[in-house]
Scaffold this active site. Structure first.
Site, short mmCIF file in Angstrom:
data_model
loop_
_atom_site.label_atom_id
_atom_site.label_comp_id
_atom_site.label_asym_id
_atom_site.label_seq_id
_atom_site.Cartn_x
_atom_site.Cartn_y
_atom_site.Cartn_z
N ARG A 187 -12.57 30.77 -17.07
CA ARG A 187 -11.91 32.04 -17.36
C ARG A 187 -12.68 32.76 -18.46
NH1 ARG A 187 -7.25 34.32 -16.18
NH2 ARG A 187 -6.48 36.00 -17.50
N GLU A 221 -11.04 15.55 -32.04
CA GLU A 221 -10.60 16.81 -31.42
C GLU A 221 -9.08 16.89 -31.40
OE1 GLU A 221 -9.03 19.59 -28.76
OE2 GLU A 221 -8.98 17.46 -28.27
N GLU A 222 -8.43 15.74 -31.27
CA GLU A 222 -6.96 15.71 -31.19
C GLU A 222 -6.29 15.83 -32.56
OE1 GLU A 222 -5.59 15.95 -28.44
OE2 GLU A 222 -6.84 15.02 -26.90
N HIS A 279 -2.31 13.55 -21.90
CA HIS A 279 -1.53 13.08 -23.04
C HIS A 279 -0.32 12.25 -22.62
CE1 HIS A 279 -3.19 15.86 -26.41
NE2 HIS A 279 -4.07 15.76 -25.42
N ASP A 308 -12.51 11.09 -29.36
CA ASP A 308 -11.32 10.36 -29.82
C ASP A 308 -10.29 10.13 -28.73
OD1 ASP A 308 -11.18 13.19 -30.00
OD2 ASP A 308 -9.38 13.08 -31.24
#
Length: 434
Positions: A213, A168-169, A404, A102
């Site tokens: 990480r 996902e957003e 963004h 998306d």
């Protein structure tokens, strides 16, 4: 006898190493050959972005590509999701690879010829649409991974599940979508997934580098709503009111003590942010109520629980001290768990990343207070989520446009490294399980 056994083992190890290097060379050559195609796919997606749960054109292109590769394809999962299953020539584990599809409601400002000019309606407002977080590159990279691995199908020791995920957003109020919905609809079953890998392009990490990480790598997130109710009055006679605006101001100030006084900042960071406050409509009227919206970010379940408890206590007790009331709703509309890289899996796959990018180019990163719904897959199966550099070489991370934003920009030269990383991790994981 012992000497001959040792010699045999050494010869076997050398043969296995040579075979592994040969496979890696094949993968790298195939990935390099697809670099221009990946860029073409990415630019097409970038020019034609679609918001969450509306990725109709996008998912059709992906599904057709997978079908042409001979991959078993299922569409319409979690509205517009696409899943491809590639069964290798030998039995083995099921490895899932995920890309998100998306775009965002952002008006693009980059000076590239393939810049988005798409407009649509979001939350009843006309908005631009832009791939301002790199999902266009994630899709293009995973399409190439599917092409490389399908060409090596006969030699794969296991099954690959390609997950192209919508939303996902997040989605508009009242809708369902994203990784959570895909998990609910069985994306990790039939065949059952053993491990999941994903990557995210990063505009502030130099191209050619991979960062990772173990453990909590991206924050878990809760959004929140706090409604403070008091008593309305004329602004000239504030003593007749129970002022929800003043009470809200005190609540906001008191909330800032959570991170400074309740979180052990030597172990994990946390965030408490009020992002919106709405109350009143005129200068001389004290309103009856105020609404605040905010976000909480944390890296462990214990810290998440503590944040929720302390926000609730502080808001309600501060309001009570002023003669007002506060109602707290957490989560208000969404919750993502911590994006947690399984430490054992991370350690096992680190050599694969280092051999792919070069040890000097695989870097440990600090935790990220942004959130990712990849975490919903990791709640069910061990997962590893890595970051791929997308900033031009020699760039300044502090000046590179962040995700963004209208100026978000990615250097496309690093895409082949992403293809190689996902392919090599998949093959290495399968071979380690033989």
């Amino acid at each position: 006898m012992k000497a001959s056994l040792i010699l045999s083992l050494c010869i076997f190890s050398l043969q296995a190493l040579a075979q592994k290097n040969e496979v890696r060379q094949q993968v790298n050559a195939k990935a390099d050959a697809l670099q221009e195609q990946v860029i073409t796919w990415r630019r097409d997606f970038h020019e034609h972005p679609e918001l969450g749960n509306h990725e109709v054109r996008t998912s059709a292109i992906i599904a057709k590509h997978l079908q042409l590769l001979g991959i078993e394809v299922t569409t319409g999962i979690a509205t517009t999701g696409v899943v491809g299953v590639l069964k290798g020539g030998h039995p083995g584990p099921v490895v899932a690879l995920r890309a998100d599809m998306d775009g965002l409601p952002v008006i693009e400002r980059t000076p590239v010829p393939f810049a988005s000019k798409v407009k649509t309606t979001y939350n009843a407002q006309e908005v631009g649409v832009m791939h301002a977080c790199g999902h266009d590159s994630h899709m293009a990279i995973l399409m190439a991974v599917a092409q490389v691995l399908s060409s090596m199908k006969a030699d794969l020791h296991g099954t690959v599940k390609f997950i192209f995920q919508p939303a996902e957003e997040g989605v508009e109020p009242g809708q369902k979508g994203g990784a959570e919905q895909m998990v609910k609809e069985g994306v990790l079953e039939n065949p059952k997934v053993d491990v999941v890998f994903g990557l995210h392009i990063n505009s502030q990490t130099e191209v050619g580098k991979i960062t990772y990480r173990p453990g909590g790598t991206m924050a878990g997130v809760n959004d929140m709503q706090i409604i403070v109710k008091g008593r309305s009055a004329h602004g000239a006679y504030p003593w007749s009111s129970v002022d929800p605006i003043v009470t809200s101001a005190q609540i906001i100030n008191n909330l800032q003590t959570i991170v400074s006084r309740n979180i052990n900042v030597t172990e994990n960071p946390a965030v408490v942010t009020i992002g919106a406050i709405k109350g009143g409509n005129r200068s001389n009227i004290i309103p009856e109520s105020v609404e605040m919206l905010g976000t909480l970010r944390s890296f462990t379940p214990a810290d998440e629980k503590m944040l929720v408890t302390r926000v609730t206590e502080i808001a309600t007790k501060t309001a009570e001290a002023q003669g007002a009331t506060a109602t707290v709703k957490i989560p208000y509309s969404n919750h993502y768990p911590v994006t947690y890289n399984d430490p054992e899996l991370t350690q096992k796959m680190l050599p694969s990343l280092q051999q792919t990018a070069g040890a000097a180019n695989v870097l440990l990163r600090p935790p990220v207070t942004g959130a990712e719904d990849f975490s919903f897959y990791q709640e069910k199966v061990p997962g590893l989520f890595i970051f791929l550099g997308g900033m031009p070489k020699g760039g300044d991370p502090l000046k590179a446009p962040s995700h963004h934003t209208p100026d978000f920009y990615i250097d496309e030269s690093g895409f082949s490294l992403g293809v190689k990383a996902l392919c090599n991790m998949t093959i290495d994981y399968m071979n380690n399980k033989k």
